[in-house]
Motif scaffolding. Structure first.
Motif, mmCIF file in Angstrom:
data_model
loop_
_atom_site.group_PDB
_atom_site.id
_atom_site.type_symbol
_atom_site.label_atom_id
_atom_site.label_comp_id
_atom_site.label_asym_id
_atom_site.label_seq_id
_atom_site.Cartn_x
_atom_site.Cartn_y
_atom_site.Cartn_z
ATOM 1 N N VAL A 91 76.524 40.825 -11.490
ATOM 2 C CA VAL A 91 76.479 39.655 -12.192
ATOM 3 C C VAL A 91 75.657 38.601 -11.227
ATOM 4 C CG1 VAL A 91 77.457 37.425 -13.328
ATOM 5 C CG2 VAL A 91 78.372 40.104 -13.851
ATOM 6 N N HIS A 92 76.139 38.141 -10.219
ATOM 7 C CA HIS A 92 75.754 37.059 -9.390
ATOM 8 C C HIS A 92 75.060 37.508 -8.033
ATOM 9 C CE1 HIS A 92 75.841 33.247 -7.602
ATOM 10 N NE2 HIS A 92 76.369 33.589 -6.593
ATOM 11 N N THR A 93 73.854 37.237 -7.920
ATOM 12 C CA THR A 93 73.115 37.795 -6.579
ATOM 13 C C THR A 93 72.516 36.762 -5.715
ATOM 14 O OG1 THR A 93 71.269 38.503 -7.921
ATOM 15 C CG2 THR A 93 72.740 39.916 -7.893
ATOM 16 N N SER B 55 70.044 25.412 -15.851
ATOM 17 C CA SER B 55 69.620 24.698 -16.936
ATOM 18 C C SER B 55 68.507 24.141 -16.926
ATOM 19 C CB SER B 55 70.462 23.312 -17.041
ATOM 20 O OG SER B 55 70.204 22.439 -15.821
ATOM 21 N N GLY B 56 67.888 23.652 -18.223
ATOM 22 C CA GLY B 56 66.659 22.997 -18.384
ATOM 23 C C GLY B 56 66.363 22.052 -17.361
ATOM 24 N N SER B 57 67.594 21.162 -17.327
ATOM 25 C CA SER B 57 67.363 19.775 -16.405
ATOM 26 C C SER B 57 67.249 20.225 -15.008
ATOM 27 C CB SER B 57 68.532 18.900 -16.544
ATOM 28 O OG SER B 57 68.930 18.626 -17.804
ATOM 29 N N ASP B 58 67.822 21.531 -14.697
ATOM 30 C CA ASP B 58 67.358 21.815 -13.090
ATOM 31 C C ASP B 58 66.032 22.484 -12.875
ATOM 32 O OD1 ASP B 58 69.001 22.407 -10.464
ATOM 33 O OD2 ASP B 58 67.705 23.981 -11.110
ATOM 34 N N ALA B 59 65.523 22.817 -14.000
ATOM 35 C CA ALA B 59 64.314 23.466 -13.937
ATOM 36 C C ALA B 59 63.416 22.213 -13.522
ATOM 37 C CB ALA B 59 63.681 24.183 -15.019
ATOM 38 N N ILE B 60 63.540 21.186 -14.291
ATOM 39 C CA ILE B 60 62.815 19.974 -14.297
ATOM 40 C C ILE B 60 63.125 19.126 -12.653
ATOM 41 C CG2 ILE B 60 62.761 17.288 -15.186
ATOM 42 C CD1 ILE B 60 61.250 19.411 -17.023
ATOM 43 N N GLY C 83 67.717 34.720 -23.291
ATOM 44 C CA GLY C 83 67.547 35.769 -24.439
ATOM 45 C C GLY C 83 68.844 35.695 -25.417
ATOM 46 N N THR C 84 69.876 35.622 -24.921
ATOM 47 C CA THR C 84 71.055 35.610 -25.744
ATOM 48 C C THR C 84 72.061 34.460 -25.653
ATOM 49 O OG1 THR C 84 72.656 37.124 -26.470
ATOM 50 C CG2 THR C 84 72.270 37.103 -24.080
ATOM 51 N N GLY C 85 71.679 33.564 -24.835
ATOM 52 C CA GLY C 85 72.372 32.410 -24.797
ATOM 53 C C GLY C 85 73.079 32.203 -23.486
ATOM 54 N N LEU C 86 72.755 33.325 -22.357
ATOM 55 C CA LEU C 86 73.310 33.115 -21.243
ATOM 56 C C LEU C 86 72.507 32.024 -20.449
ATOM 57 C CD1 LEU C 86 74.119 36.772 -20.308
ATOM 58 C CD2 LEU C 86 75.519 34.839 -20.751
ATOM 59 N N PRO C 87 73.007 31.122 -19.680
ATOM 60 C CA PRO C 87 72.174 29.967 -18.960
ATOM 61 C C PRO C 87 71.383 30.633 -17.772
ATOM 62 C CG PRO C 87 74.452 29.832 -18.630
ATOM 63 C CD PRO C 87 74.447 31.008 -19.356
ATOM 64 N N ILE C 88 70.018 30.025 -18.058
ATOM 65 C CA ILE C 88 69.160 30.322 -16.833
ATOM 66 C C ILE C 88 68.206 29.394 -17.139
ATOM 67 C CG2 ILE C 88 68.227 32.321 -18.035
ATOM 68 C CD1 ILE C 88 67.368 33.539 -15.501
ATOM 69 N N GLY C 89 67.595 28.824 -15.859
ATOM 70 C CA GLY C 89 66.390 28.075 -15.855
ATOM 71 C C GLY C 89 65.563 28.314 -14.851
ATOM 72 N N ILE D 117 66.889 25.374 -4.604
ATOM 73 C CA ILE D 117 67.844 26.014 -4.442
ATOM 74 C C ILE D 117 68.959 25.903 -5.552
ATOM 75 C CG2 ILE D 117 67.921 26.846 -2.272
ATOM 76 C CD1 ILE D 117 69.762 24.216 -1.555
ATOM 77 N N GLY D 118 70.052 26.348 -5.463
ATOM 78 C CA GLY D 118 71.212 26.419 -6.542
ATOM 79 C C GLY D 118 72.130 27.729 -6.439
ATOM 80 N N THR D 119 73.180 27.615 -6.454
ATOM 81 C CA THR D 119 74.186 28.852 -6.203
ATOM 82 C C THR D 119 73.718 29.783 -7.279
ATOM 83 O OG1 THR D 119 75.782 27.487 -5.421
ATOM 84 C CG2 THR D 119 76.461 29.660 -6.302
#
Ligand code: PLP
Length: 468
Positions: A98-100, A135-140, A316-322, A339-341
């Motif tokens: 899951v987390h890489t 999140s979107g905010s983080d992409a911003i 795609g299915t509501g899993l969060p990613i920015g 960056i971001g964990t």
């Protein structure tokens, strides 16, 4: 794996099917929420349901009522709730890893390659992608760093009516006062200038092109005055600020009311950014990934931004990613530049790949375009009979219907009434607009023609009843 089920197979069959709302189980869940959840909770105040399950463009509440979903998690569920083509691959990935962080994985690289393939204009094949927080905010936030890092300047230019998120930097770019009050100061040297608003801009007389820096001015007054304001912020020595590092723009404003600018606006911004060595950042968090009938909102205007921010439908299915995709010439930062964990959420990356494939395999860009046209036509039929609707607008399945009261002032109350009646009859809709007076429809792109027709019937009835 094939192409996955057709869009007809994705939903609960019995749509909509509503008995009493809110039902007893929803009431009980809402009461428990009221007792322990934050008072920041907003959505159930207007749509009082507890959610049990959702499929495609349909949502089942905890009492078994089934609704047609015309807001799709505010632009998150472009390929529908729990699309099996996406979910099967996500589940498989869940069991693997899951987390890489940012170690390479097959899905990470494949998603970046896919995004480079569908990117707007000259970003195709010549871009890099950075992931940060989910999140979107983080992409911003990432785009703010990119612009500052590449220009050595720190000012920022955004637009009235804009929504770019709720973290400190993104909130500084957001225009809505209600989100900012009590939290000042924001980042310094952020300016907001007018965004063209064809339904509301005063009509100037005379030499409109005289205001507009674009060589091929489209002669729209709001567009010309907006571009003039942008240009002055860069080029007027007494504009009050250092020249901005970048221009942040939603190609179609979402939260601001699904406002579609005239064709020349983005082109004018491109010219001004080029002339002033500033970055043009297209915030495609709501307009991206097929929502408007093109992969990106920018595609409608034939303009290549320097960077594109994405989130919402990207998982795609509501899993969060920015994520932010930007021209490779701006890839000047070193390790840890942004960056971001949670920048390596592999199931969300798999979700993104599969959602893009599903959209391609089922021609959903063309489908969004044609169903969107159908829906806008239905609302235009009503608009033709009343002066309480000042505009029906949008692209693809990104639709706004703007209401005024009998005196011509923005009418927020009628939206609440339409929303309530639609909900009671089995369709969930949401609002937008600077004054909350725009009915915003953003159903999953997998909504069928029949569902669109049934939904339009219910919403149109709610509108005509509210107008009586
Ligand atoms: C255009 C736009 N930008 C940024 C954001 C912020 O995204 P998030 O809520 O995921 O932080 C949103 C959210 O609605 C949005 O619509």
């Amino acid at each position: 794996m094939g192409h996955g089920p057709s869009i007809d197979e994705l939903h609960f069959a019995e749509t909509p099917s509503v008995t009493k709302v809110p039902g007893p189980n929803s009431e009980s869940l809402l009461a428990r929420q009221e007792a322990v959840d934050s008072s920041a909770v907003a959505y159930p105040k207007r749509i009082p349901i507890g959610i049990d399950e959702a499929k495609g463009a349909t949502i089942k509440d905890v009492d078994g009522n089934v609704f047609l979903d015309f807001f799709g998690g505010i632009g998150v569920l472009n390929v529908g709730h729990a699309n099996p083509y996406v979910m099967d691959a996500v589940h498989e990935q869940m069991d693997k890893v899951v987390h890489t962080i940012d170690f390479p994985t097959e899905p990470r690289i494949e998603l970046i390659e896919k995004l480079r393939e569908i990117a707007p204009g000259d970003l195709k094949g010549a871009s890099n992608v950075v992931f940060g927080g989910p999140s979107g905010s983080d992409a911003i936030e990432g785009s703010i760093k990119l612009a500052k890092h590449n220009t050595g300047r720190h000012g920022m230019l955004a637009f009235e009516g804009a929504y770019h998120g709720a973290t400190a930097g993104a909130l500084s770019l957001t225009a809505g006062k209600k989100y900012k009050e009590g939290y000042a100061p924001m980042l310094p040297d952020v300016v907001h200038v007018p965004y063209p608003y064809p339904a509301r801009d005063p009509q100037l007389q005379g030499d409109i092109g005289g205001f507009c820096p674009a060589e091929d001015c489209c002669q729209n007054t709001g567009c010309a005055t907006a571009l003039d304001a942008v240009q002055r912020k860069f080029e007027d020595p007494y504009s009050g600020h250092e020249s901005p590092a970048g221009i942040w723009v939603e190609p179609i404003q979402g939260e601001g009311g699904v406002v579609v600018p005239p064709k020349g606006f983005m082109k004018g911004l491109r010219d001004i950014a080029d002339d002033n060595d500033a970055l043009l950042i297209a915030d495609e968090i709501q307009t991206g990934l097929g929502r408007t009938g093109e992969w990106f909102g920018s595609d409608h205007f034939g303009v290549t931004p320097d960077a594109v921010t994405m989130a919402k439908a990207l998982g795609g299915t509501g899993l969060p990613i920015g994520a932010m995709l930007y021209h490779e010439k701006f890839d000047t930062w070193g390790p840890g530049g942004h960056i971001g964990t949670f920048r390596g959420n592999v199931p969300a990356m798999v979700g993104g790949i599969k959602a893009i494939e599903y959209i391609e395999n089922h021609n959903l860009l063309a489908h969004a375009d044609s169903v969107g046209r159908y829906l806008r036509d239905r609302f235009r039929e009503i608009a033709a009979e009343t002066d309480r609707i000042i505009e029906v607008r949008g692209e693809g399945l990104f639709i706004g219907v703007e209401f005024v009261d009998a005196a011509g002032a923005p009418d927020k109350e009628i939206i609440k009434t339409i929303q309530k009646t639609s909900y009671k009859n089995g369709v969930l809709v949401w609002s937008a607009g600077r004054n909350g007076n725009v009915l915003r429809l953003i159903p999953p792109l997998v909504i069928t023609e029949t569902q669109a027709e049934v939904g339009a019937d219910i919403i149109c009835d709610a509108i005509t009843t509210a107008l009586d």
